[in-house]
Motif scaffolding. Structure first.
Motif, PDB file in Angstrom:
ATOM      1  N   HIS A   1      27.992 -24.992 -46.248  1.00  0.00           N
ATOM      2  CA  HIS A   1      26.793 -24.512 -45.555  1.00  0.00           C
ATOM      3  C   HIS A   1      25.676 -25.537 -45.601  1.00  0.00           C
ATOM      4  O   HIS A   1      25.045 -25.839 -44.594  1.00  0.00           O
TER       5      HIS A   1
ATOM      6  N   CYS B   1      22.486 -22.205 -51.282  1.00  0.00           N
ATOM      7  CA  CYS B   1      22.802 -21.022 -50.480  1.00  0.00           C
ATOM      8  C   CYS B   1      23.397 -19.894 -51.315  1.00  0.00           C
ATOM      9  O   CYS B   1      23.637 -18.806 -50.804  1.00  0.00           O
TER      10      CYS B   1
ATOM     11  N   PRO C   1      30.304 -10.771 -43.047  1.00  0.00           N
ATOM     12  CA  PRO C   1      30.931 -11.981 -42.522  1.00  0.00           C
ATOM     13  C   PRO C   1      31.371 -11.812 -41.068  1.00  0.00           C
ATOM     14  O   PRO C   1      31.894 -10.764 -40.679  1.00  0.00           O
ATOM     15  N   GLY C   2      31.096 -12.824 -40.287  1.00  0.00           N
ATOM     16  CA  GLY C   2      31.546 -12.827 -38.903  1.00  0.00           C
ATOM     17  C   GLY C   2      30.593 -12.157 -37.940  1.00  0.00           C
ATOM     18  O   GLY C   2      30.841 -12.155 -36.738  1.00  0.00           O
TER      19      GLY C   2
ATOM     20  N   PRO D   1      24.991 -23.385 -39.587  1.00  0.00           N
ATOM     21  CA  PRO D   1      24.346 -23.498 -40.898  1.00  0.00           C
ATOM     22  C   PRO D   1      23.033 -24.264 -40.795  1.00  0.00           C
ATOM     23  O   PRO D   1      22.941 -25.225 -40.033  1.00  0.00           O
ATOM     24  N   ASN D   2      22.057 -23.845 -41.551  1.00  0.00           N
ATOM     25  CA  ASN D   2      20.752 -24.518 -41.653  1.00  0.00           C
ATOM     26  C   ASN D   2      19.859 -24.372 -40.418  1.00  0.00           C
ATOM     27  O   ASN D   2      18.754 -24.877 -40.394  1.00  0.00           O
TER      28      ASN D   2
ATOM     29  N   SER E   1      18.117 -20.246 -41.402  1.00  0.00           N
ATOM     30  CA  SER E   1      19.292 -19.872 -42.182  1.00  0.00           C
ATOM     31  C   SER E   1      19.129 -20.361 -43.616  1.00  0.00           C
ATOM     32  O   SER E   1      18.706 -21.489 -43.857  1.00  0.00           O
ATOM     33  N   ILE E   2      19.453 -19.500 -44.582  1.00  0.00           N
ATOM     34  CA  ILE E   2      19.298 -19.885 -45.988  1.00  0.00           C
ATOM     35  C   ILE E   2      20.624 -19.796 -46.728  1.00  0.00           C
ATOM     36  O   ILE E   2      20.684 -20.023 -47.936  1.00  0.00           O
ATOM     37  N   GLY E   3      21.668 -19.455 -46.016  1.00  0.00           N
ATOM     38  CA  GLY E   3      22.976 -19.351 -46.640  1.00  0.00           C
ATOM     39  C   GLY E   3      23.915 -18.754 -45.631  1.00  0.00           C
ATOM     40  O   GLY E   3      23.470 -18.310 -44.564  1.00  0.00           O
ATOM     41  N   PRO E   4      25.194 -18.734 -45.947  1.00  0.00           N
ATOM     42  CA  PRO E   4      26.120 -18.137 -44.996  1.00  0.00           C
ATOM     43  C   PRO E   4      25.726 -16.680 -44.749  1.00  0.00           C
ATOM     44  O   PRO E   4      25.518 -15.932 -45.708  1.00  0.00           O
TER      45      PRO E   4
ATOM     46  N   ARG F   1      22.996 -15.401 -43.924  1.00  0.00           N
ATOM     47  CA  ARG F   1      21.674 -15.006 -44.423  1.00  0.00           C
ATOM     48  C   ARG F   1      20.562 -15.794 -43.745  1.00  0.00           C
ATOM     49  O   ARG F   1      20.685 -17.004 -43.571  1.00  0.00           O
TER      50      ARG F   1
ATOM     51  N   VAL G   1      18.036 -36.122 -40.031  1.00  0.00           N
ATOM     52  CA  VAL G   1      18.941 -35.274 -40.803  1.00  0.00           C
ATOM     53  C   VAL G   1      18.384 -33.856 -40.942  1.00  0.00           C
ATOM     54  O   VAL G   1      19.120 -32.886 -41.048  1.00  0.00           O
TER      55      VAL G   1
ATOM     56  N   ARG H   1      16.438 -25.346 -45.356  1.00  0.00           N
ATOM     57  CA  ARG H   1      17.270 -25.785 -46.473  1.00  0.00           C
ATOM     58  C   ARG H   1      16.981 -24.893 -47.674  1.00  0.00           C
ATOM     59  O   ARG H   1      15.823 -24.556 -47.924  1.00  0.00           O
ATOM     60  N   ALA H   2      18.036 -24.569 -48.386  1.00  0.00           N
ATOM     61  CA  ALA H   2      17.844 -23.903 -49.674  1.00  0.00           C
ATOM     62  C   ALA H   2      18.154 -24.922 -50.749  1.00  0.00           C
ATOM     63  O   ALA H   2      19.210 -25.546 -50.726  1.00  0.00           O
TER      64      ALA H   2
END
Ligand code: FAD
Ligand code: NAD
Ligand code: FMN
Ligand code: ZN
Lengths: 93, 996, 419, 196
Positions: free
Chosen positions: A7, A61, D43-44, D65-66, D78-81, D83, D140, D147-148
């Motif tokens: 991620h 994450c 998920p998904g 992601p991100n 986004s802070i995670g899958p 989330r 980048v 980013r977390a």
């Protein structure tokens, strides 16, 4: 050491928490097979070479990853989300 | 102008004069000088004393490899020992001190050690100082007396106890290409990589770019090499995509192509600018690294080789060309390779007289011969230096030498010289490449260890790879730079190099055997004899050699001494050097300040964690204490009160009327999703799926091995919405545990976990008047027994802030926990205090909280200590029999249900004295002998409710001992006394008060 | 063999140190021994020594894959102490300290055991209670523990940050006066020399690559220098335990191998005169006789056989150093290295007969096995010679994990990185 | 409703802290979005979740992601899958909860639990690089993305809210400690503390 989080991208090892061997499978909670539980809780293959292991990206994450890493060189061969890898149901949903 | 300063030349700024002191004497130098070059310019040749024999030592090198000239810098009011004078840039007011001498550098009593030189051979201390087997000095006593003196004699510089006032910093950097070393090879690599537009970092430990080009005297691209390097450096600096870091040493090569580099930001300044750190530790993550770290010259070992005035040949050349100083007026050179000839010519050119070039080889290249002519001498071929003379060098003795047989012959011939420049060949600086542990390869031709096969993404360039000529440095540098930047190799012409065509192969001669002490490791005083003794005693592995003699273990880590040492061992074993190998390279490449590694954590070891009510506590006289990272009130002391008086008063107020405590630190986890209840049933020992909405339950979690992990209350806010609380100490651990089982063990469960510890401020209101307080301030909901029964929950408002009021009790009183948004925490707290004023509400701290829970027999971390089971704590009533849970399978193993386990009880002091945490419990009251411990006190307090000192304890037998008399045994604090063992439910065991 | 003494040293000084003999022989391995000890670390060598000395079993070989002492004995922070909490541990380590006290004489080799004291700083009342409990436990087992106030600490260890404004202010400290340090390499060399004098063959550069068996019984080893048979095979390979057991067909075991780093500063004149540990984190520091501050902290925290660690842990340890002792910020780190730790599931060792017939096992030392060297060798030799444990190692069984009789000093459970 | 109190209240002071050469290269401030919410899906189901976020905030976030976007006074990243952190107007959590069915995911209000710092200016990347081991360069870490990451014990979720501007969401209890660290790190380049 850098772990390429699927991620977040590659991150310094300090962002992760090691959660140990990932070849173990937890017995069903309903299982009362003490030997099986003992084996799961206490025994490890502890190989010198490629090692499947859990890492949590706790400073990122927060996902758990399954990382294949060589314990002799620290080289990382493979990384995947633990949950996705373990949860076919989740993938299908 | 001093005698030794050349009249012109060098890269110093002659117009800028700088004053400094060495051992209290004032000297001057120029901007661009190092302390070493300035000392040489001032004719100071004696700079330090060696480790063991306190031999007088001078300056030996011009760079980080310096073994001898270590000084202590006095700056910022603190001492900084062991800094090589070669690494100190001069600044106005610099104060330096020599070290390891008493009373003075010139006259050092420690030098008496030399008289017993043979006695102090390698490993001598293992053979003696053991003392007698009987009598008062037996055991380790005799050794410890000796040790006292040995320790004082050893050590180098002296450090101080004063905290370092400096500031340090870490910096994270990312780049495509990192180039380490900015000599000709590194500069070419940077230029090549820069044109790709990639992100490039160029790190160089010296203050200027150029490396050996600054003093090679060669021509590159039609210019003097020094000018060429300056021009190129300027061009690179102008490029947007290159960051140049000077005074920056790459010191560690870590996994993932992570390079640690230390930047010395202000060491060269008399005063540091505001906000600037003294050192900055760079963690550089590079896709590719170009190692262009050059090579270190090494000496030849011969008797008397450590005398002040003996110096590496390359260093003498560097002093002359870069710093405009001559290390001597009458200079002799001793070599096994061509490079010293260039030095000879340079020294002559700058005004020295070359007394001789002594070369072990029988034949030399035409280029070397031409340089000898420039230097004005006929080289002595097939000769070797066999001795040196003078307190400071005045003479060297030479004899005929056959490089094949290594035999000396003929008479010793004196040659007058005040400086002897030595070259024993060059060793590539392979340190970073070797840190991962692969073996470097010995190259017979070059007589050097070459870097191992890469274990990470790096390419080498220049002298690092064993490429010796500048032309090769340019081409390998450019190639490495292009490759690293992902570009095709170029056919464009390289800058032309005009340089003498020297023979790059040294003769394989490392040592001249003769009479007198010949030093291998100067700093640690390891002699050839020591190496041979190690061999004789079987310490033949290079790693044994190192550890037995301490060869290569000094501050320079053997940069000049390792290869000669290995060669001598190889010779003794009759093996080629290839088979003997080298010792392991480790970070750091050169010493790194500990402060820089602590970086911004120096002075702020861990962040402070504060609750929303923190300022209120401090304003109201709370004495704060650490609980993990949190700061929590310990007591709210009133003038003249002791801690015990304060918490007794606070706790008594709770029992009598009402008190309030900040519980914002409790771990809080939002557990949400369709499977939340199922999930909680699995992780808690008791059942949560049956819990009604807006009710709470006290829960216990076990580890997988069946040991208690944590306890806390969890609220059901909705069908699929729970708010879990954990103990303050275990909040992180529990969160991780839950996330782990969710991700890894039951990935099919639909549950989300979010840490909401910081979202909620919490205040516990406890005491018979607690409800009355709430009644006056809570709006929007009733709080009577019906609306808010025990373990119930209502939503309301306090002074316009939304709150969640839960009724539960840790103190055993009628009690509530009031939760609100953290940003309203102080507001709600103050409202509660106001509402409580009519009842004399007392804020209470950790001590009173502790006293109240002890009276109730509630367990916390002192009892749930990672070794106790639910049964040990008499919490077996919480172990559901209806369902399995984490830990249920292993919790009944034989060892976990043994009779001898320590189990929870209460104890009451029978002599009216406090009990003491950590005190043990014994059965026997015999004060003459310490009885067998049957357990220990986990927590104690003065109980205002019982008016006694009470405590909780874990003892063998637990409950079975209720009613028994036992004794506190606390030999550490010399406290013994009788106690009664009782139930841990001291106060209101039926819980009438909290249900009231 | 020359007896080591001041006199011998003097005599040799006059003869140019030419008469010193090899500290131990370099024999070719014989085809068979009564006992083969695998692992030329402290424990393997001590085991061989006590087998010969205490039980008269001298037909013994110690098989070492590299140079003698190349494992953890050669890379530890040299702390010797017995300030443990649980009675089984206290008894074992106190026995060890008693052996240490006479070790130089016993071996005729100065191992420089320096009883300069180990001081554990406590930084909160709760931590003070824990340490006091530990000190009291030691005293009840006949050991030495002393509680020091802040003032006493100030006098004993100047330079420790005792300011009340420290992030984790010091509230007191537990001192074990008889604890201290020893010269790690000398311990290996001293045992090797002493074992050799009793006839033990010490075989270096000989790696065990497999086991020979007859039926279930282990009867020998294959090595890079040929097959060696033995009636009893003893494993003392520390971080390599799992690898060896795998060769014997045991592919799962309650051990993880982790990397622990250690550090040394440049040499300086005496600055600290005892071993100090920082309770606000995980750090231990002492000064070697040569003058370097020798220190270490926590594990890197992941399985590793690489004998080297990574940067974050380095930084963590240094920040603890400067928090405990702010003056060291100005000093410089000279070298860092790593070792492979045999982390057991409760943080305590395993010294036992088995797990296979013909095999004896000594492992699970985590980062505390240096101090145990004499007691470990002594009790392991006993176990090998008699087929049953000595009273000091009786609790350190392998079956304790299954039974639930763990000896968990830290209360962390089966998470090796936390011990 | 009462106002939310900042954890910086007693120490926050707008002021200029120039460096040695008198320059100011970054500004530091605390921004106080009325709501901060964590929204997570099973998920998904990312697409459904981002649709819900769009419905409530108008922000269209990618499911990569991100990914992240910044709007006027609102932001999501986004802070995670599975989330996202969403910030903006009042009552965001209730409104999101209304459109996000339990079949899709959950919403957790963190408005009080996080403190948001804004770091902007030419040296923002430099100063933040002292504290976080992530690459702040725009190639980048482009505008909008999140980013977390963590600075030692202090967890932080960071969004690049403009070319030279970052918003840092840290746990409230660490806010004061982090603020002090941030100011110290900024001293070298000169900084100004401003009211948002
Ligand atoms: C950095 C660090 C700091 C430490 N600090 C302390 C401390 O302060 N105090 C303390 O008490 N303890 C400390 N320890 C722990 C202590 O060093 C070890 O527990 C102890 O040394 C282990 O026992 P040993 O000496 O027998 O192990 P080792 O010295 O590791 O011996 C095992 C030997 O087995 C050999 N071997 C392995 N496989 C084979 C094979 N297949 N064939 C042949 N030989 C083989 C290895 O090469 C090695 O030499 C520390 C350890 C480290 C790494
Ligand atoms: N026989 C030889 O191998 C030999 C001997 C002497 C000189 N030379 C000459 O040296 C030149 C080779 O050029 P080069 O660029 O390879 O070497 P160089 O010595 O000119 O440059 C290397 C640079 O790397 C720097 N450096 C080394 N380690 C570092 C580290 N860890 N961190 C930061 N900086 C570090 C040094 O300070 C130096 O400036 C040629 O001119 C060649 O003729 C070769
Ligand atoms: C107690 C102790 C003190 C040490 N002191 C030094 C020292 O003064 N100088 C040095 O270079 N290395 C010192 N070392 C480290 C060794 O050089 C070496 O790194 C360590 O034994 C591990 O071996 P390896 O690096 O060869 O793997 C010391 C090691 C220990 C255990
Ligand atoms: Zn991640």
């Amino acid at each position: 050491m850098l772990i390429p989080c699927p991620h977040c991208g590659p991150r310094e090892v300090s962002e992760f928490s090691y959660q140990g061997d990932a070849t173990r499978t937890c017995p069903e909670l309903t299982s009362t097979d003490v030997k099986a539980w003992y084996d799961y809780v206490y025994n490890r293959p502890n190989p010198a070479g490629p090692h499947r292991e859990y890492w949590q990206h706790s400073g990122g994450c927060r996902a758990h990853l399954i990382v294949t890493r060589d314990t002799r060189t620290h080289e990382i061969h493979d990384v995947a989300f633990a949950r996705a890898a373990l949860n076919r149901a989740g993938e299908q949903a | 102008m001093t005698a030794r300063r050349t009249s012109s030349g060098g890269l110093i700024e002659r117009s800028r004069t700088i004053g400094f002191t060495f051992d209290g004497r004032s000297y001057t130098g120029h901007s661009g000088d190092t302390l070493a070059s300035a000392l040489v310019a001032n004719g100071v040749t004696l700079v330090g004393r060696s480790f063991k024999y306190h031999r007088p030592r001078g300056i030996f090198t011009a760079s980080v490899d310096e073994p001898n000239a270590l000084v202590t810098i006095l700056k910022d009011g603190v001492r900084e020992p062991n800094i090589p004078a070669t690494q100190i840039e001069l600044f106005e007011g610099l104060e330096a001190e020599s070290q390891n001498r008493f009373p003075s550098l010139e006259f050092d009593l420690g030098a008496l050690n030399q008289l017993a030189g043979r006695l102090f051979s390698a490993g001598f201390y293992y053979k003696t100082f053991m003392g007698p087997v009987i009598g008062p000095l037996r055991g380790t006593r005799f050794w410890m007396i000796c040790e006292h003196f040995i320790r004082r004699a050893a050590g180098l510089g002296r450090a101080g106890y004063k905290p370092d006032p400096a500031r340090y910093e870490r910096m994270n950097a990312f780049c495509d290409v990192l180039i380490v070393g900015a000599g000709p090879a590194g500069l070419m690599a940077a230029e090549a990589a820069m044109s790709s537009g990639k992100r490039v970092i160029l790190a160089e430990q010296e203050p200027h770019l150029g490396g050996s080009a600054r003093w090679s005297g060669e021509m590159i691209g039609g210019k003097a090499a020094a000018d060429w390097s300056q021009d190129l450096a300027r061009r690179i600096d102008a490029s947007e995509n290159v960051r140049i870091l000077t005074r920056t040493t790459a010191w560690g090569y870590y996994d993932g192509n992570n390079i640690a580099a230390l930047e010395r930001v202000t060491d060269h300044l008399a005063d540091a600018p505001k906000g600037a750190p003294r050192h900055r530790n760079w963690a550089i993550r590079a896709d590719t690294v170009v190692l262009a770290t050059g090579a270190f010259e090494r000496p030849i070992v011969f008797p008397g080789n450590d005398r002040p005035g003996v110096m590496l040949a390359g260093a003498t050349e560097r002093y002359a060309r870069e710093f405009g100083v001559l290390p001597g007026e009458k200079i002799a050179l001793f070599t096994n390779n061509d490079s010293a000839y260039r030095a000879a010519a340079a020294l002559r050119q700058f005004g020295a007289t070359i007394m001789a070039i002594i070369d072990v080889r029988a034949k030399i290249s035409p280029a070397a011969r031409a340089l000898a002519e420039e230097a004005g001498v006929e080289p002595l071929l097939g000769f070797a230096v066999t001795a040196t003379v003078g307190r400071r060098l005045t003479k060297v003795l030479v004899r005929r030498f056959d490089a094949e047989t290594e035999r000396l012959s003929g008479d010793a011939r004196p040659i007058e010289a005040d400086c002897l420049a030595v070259s024993g060949g060059w060793s590539p600086a392979i340190h970073l490449a070797s840190q991962a542990g692969r073996n470097p390869k010995w190259d017979e031709e070059l007589c050097a260890f070459l870097p191992p096969e890469p274990t990470q993404a790096w390419a080498g360039a220049g002298a690092f790879t064993g490429a010796v000529t500048t032309a090769e440095a340019l081409s390998t540098g450019r190639n490495a730079g292009l490759k690293a930047a992902g570009k095709k190799l170029s056919r464009a012409k390289l800058p032309e190099v005009t340089a003498p065509n020297l023979d790059i192969h040294p003769a394989s001669v490392f040592e001249i055997k003769g009479n007198g002490k010949a030093f291998v490791d100067f700093q640690h005083d390891v002699t050839v004899e020591d190496v041979r003794l190690a061999h004789r005693e079987g310490f033949v592995s290079v790693e044994h050699l190192k550890r037995y003699t301490t060869l290569g273990m000094a501050t320079d880590q053997g940069k000049t001494s390792n290869v000669p040492g290995l060669a001598i061992m190889a010779d003794a074993r009759g093996l080629p050097i290839r088979d003997v190998g080298t010792t392991r390279f480790r970070p750091p490449f050169s010493p790194v300040s500990i402060g820089a590694l602590a970086a911004e954590k120096y002075g702020h070891f861990k962040p402070d964690r504060l609750t929303p009510m923190h300022d209120w506590h401090v304003e109201h006289g709370a004495r704060m204490m650490n609980v993990g990272l949190w700061h929590r009130p310990m007591i709210y002391g009133q003038p003249g009160e002791t801690v015990e008086q304060a918490y007794t008063r606070e706790a008594a107020t709770v029992r009598r009327s009402v008190g309030i405590v900040d519980v914002s630190t409790l771990g809080k986890i939002a557990v949400k999703g369709p499977d939340a209840a199922v999930f909680l049933d699995r992780v808690y020992t008791n059942q949560f799926s049956t819990l009604p909405i807006n009710k709470a339950r006290y829960g216990l979690m076990l580890r997988k091995d069946g040991i208690a992990l944590d306890d806390g209350t969890t609220w059901r806010l909705g069908e699929h919405d729970f708010l879990m609380t954990t103990t303050t100490a275990n909040a992180g651990r529990v969160m991780q545990h839950l996330e782990y089982v969710l991700d890894v063990v039951w990935p099919d469960l639909k549950v989300h976990l979010t840490s909401v510890t910081d979202q909620w401020a919490g205040a516990a209101l406890a005491g018979p008047n607690a409800r009355k307080v709430l009644e006056t301030c809570v709006a929007g909901s009733a709080v009577d027994n019906e609306a808010l029964p025990f373990m119930g929950l209502v939503y309301g408002e306090i002074d316009r802030a939304p709150v969640l009021v839960c009724r539960l009790s840790f103190s055993g009183e009628l009690a509530y926990e009031v939760y609100c948004g953290a940003g309203h925490g102080k507001h709600v707290w103050e409202a509660l205090i106001t509402a409580g004023e009519p009842h004399g509400i007392a804020p209470y701290g950790m001590e009173a909280l502790g006293a109240l829970r002890i009276e109730k027999g509630h367990v916390t971390g002192a009892e749930i200590d990672g070794r106790t089971t639910a049964r040990d704590l008499y919490l077996d009533w919480m172990l559901s029999k209806k369902k399995p849970f984490i830990g249920s399978a292993l919790m009944d193993r034989p060892g976990l249900i043994e009779k001898t386990r320590l189990r929870l009880v209460g104890v009451i002091s029978l002599d009216g004295r406090p009990l003491g945490g950590g005190a043990h419990i014994v059965e026997s009251g015999d004060l003459n002998e310490l009885g067998e411990s049957i357990g220990h006190i986990t927590a104690f307090c003065y109980s205002p409710a019982l008016a006694q000192y009470i405590g909780l304890a874990l003892v063998k037998g637990g409950k079975e001992l209720h009613g028994k008399r036992a004794y506190i045994s606390d030999p550490l604090r010399k406290h013994f006394g009788p106690v009664q063992i009782v139930s841990h439910h001291f106060f209101d065991p039926e819980g009438k008060r909290m249900h009231g | 063999m020359v007896e080591y003494s001041a006199l011998a040293l003097l005599k040799n000084a006059f003869t140019g140190n030419r008469d010193w003999k090899q500290a131990w022989r370099k024999p070719e391995p014989k085809p068979a021994y009564d006992v083969v000890v695998i692992g030329g670390g402290g424990h393997g060598l001590a085991t061989a020594y006590y087998l010969a000395k205490e039980h008269g079993i001298t037909n013994v070989a110690v098989i070492e894959k590299g140079w003698l002492g190349s494992g953890n004995i050669g890379r530890n922070t040299t702390i010797v102490r017995s300030n443990y909490l649980l009675p089984d541990s206290i008894r074992f380590y106190d026995f060890s300290v008693r052996l240490w006290e006479n070790l130089s004489h016993e071996l005729n080799y100065n191992v420089m055991f320096s009883q300069r004291g180990v001081l554990n700083l406590a930084h909160s009342p709760g931590q003070a209670d824990e340490y006091i409990r530990r000190g009291n436990a030691m005293r009840h087992e006949g050991g030495d523990g002393v509680w020091l106030s802040r003032d006493e600490i100030a006098r004993k260890v100047p330079g420790v940050d005792l300011s009340p404004n420290a992030r984790f202010p010091v509230v007191g400290g537990l001192l074990q006066p008889r604890a201290g340090t020893a010269r790690h390499d000398a311990v290996a060399w001293g045992y090797a020399r002493a074992a050799d004098r009793h006839g033990v063959d010490i075989v270096e550069n000989c790696e065990v690559t497999g086991f020979l068996r007859e039926g279930d019984i282990i009867t020998g080893v294959t090595t890079t220098r040929g097959e060696i048979r033995a009636k009893k095979i003893a494993l003392a390979v520390a971080g390599n335990t799992s690898r060896l057991l795998q060769m014997a067909g045991i592919d799962r075991f309650p051990i993880e191998s982790h990397v622990l780093q250690a550090f040394v500063s440049e040499s300086i004149k005496p600055l600290v005169n005892c071993v100090v540990t920082f309770g606000g984190g995980h750090l231990y520091m002492s000064q070697s006789d040569k003058g370097g501050l020798v220190f270490g902290g926590d594990l890197d925290g992941y399985n590793s056989y690489a004998q080297r660690g990574n940067l974050p842990l380095v930084e963590e340890v240094m920040s603890e150093m400067t928090a405990m002792f702010p003056a060291v910020a100005r000093l410089r780190l000279l070298r860092s290295w790593g070792g492979v730790m045999d982390m057991s599931m409760d943080g305590s060792p395993i010294i036992t007969k088995g797990p296979l017939p013909g095999m004896y096992l000594n492992s699970g030392w985590c980062y505390g096995g240096f101090k145990a060297t004499p007691a470990s060798g002594f009790s392991f030799a006993w176990t090998i010679a008699k087929g049953e444990p000595h009273k000091t190692n009786a609790p350190f069984t392998l079956s304790r994990f299954e039974r639930g009789n763990v000896i968990d000093e830290k209360g962390q459970g089966p998470t090796p990185k936390l011990h | 409703m009462v106002e939310r109190q900042s954890p910086l209240t007693p120490i926050f002071r707008p002021a200029v802290h120039s460096n040695d050469v008198g320059s100011i290269s970054i500004t530091l401030s605390e921004v106080t979005p009325l709501s901060i919410v964590e929204a997570a899906c099973w998920p998904g189901l990312n697409e459904r979740l981002t649709a819900a976020i769009q419905e409530v905030t108008g922000l269209s976030v990618d499911t990569t992601p991100n990914a992240g976007v910044v709007g006027r006074g609102t932001a999501a990243f986004s802070i995670g899958p599975d989330r996202y952190l969403v910030s903006g107007e009042e009552d965001l959590s209730a409104r999101l909860a209304r459109v996000l069915s339990e079949e899709t995911g959950t919403v957790t209000d963190l408005s009080h639990g996080r403190t948001t710092f804004r770091v902007s200016g030419t040296r923002a990347e430099w100063v933040l690089s002292k504290l976080f081991a992530i690459d702040f360069s725009p190639a980048v870490f482009p505008v909008g993305e999140g980013r977390a990451t963590a600075h030692h014990d202090i967890f932080a979720q960071i969004q690049r809210s403009d070319a030279a501007q970052f918003d840092l969401y840290v746990f409230r209890s660490f806010a004061r400690a982090f603020w002090n660290t941030l100011c110290t790190a900024a001293e070298e380049v000169g900084y100004e503390v401003i009211e948002a």
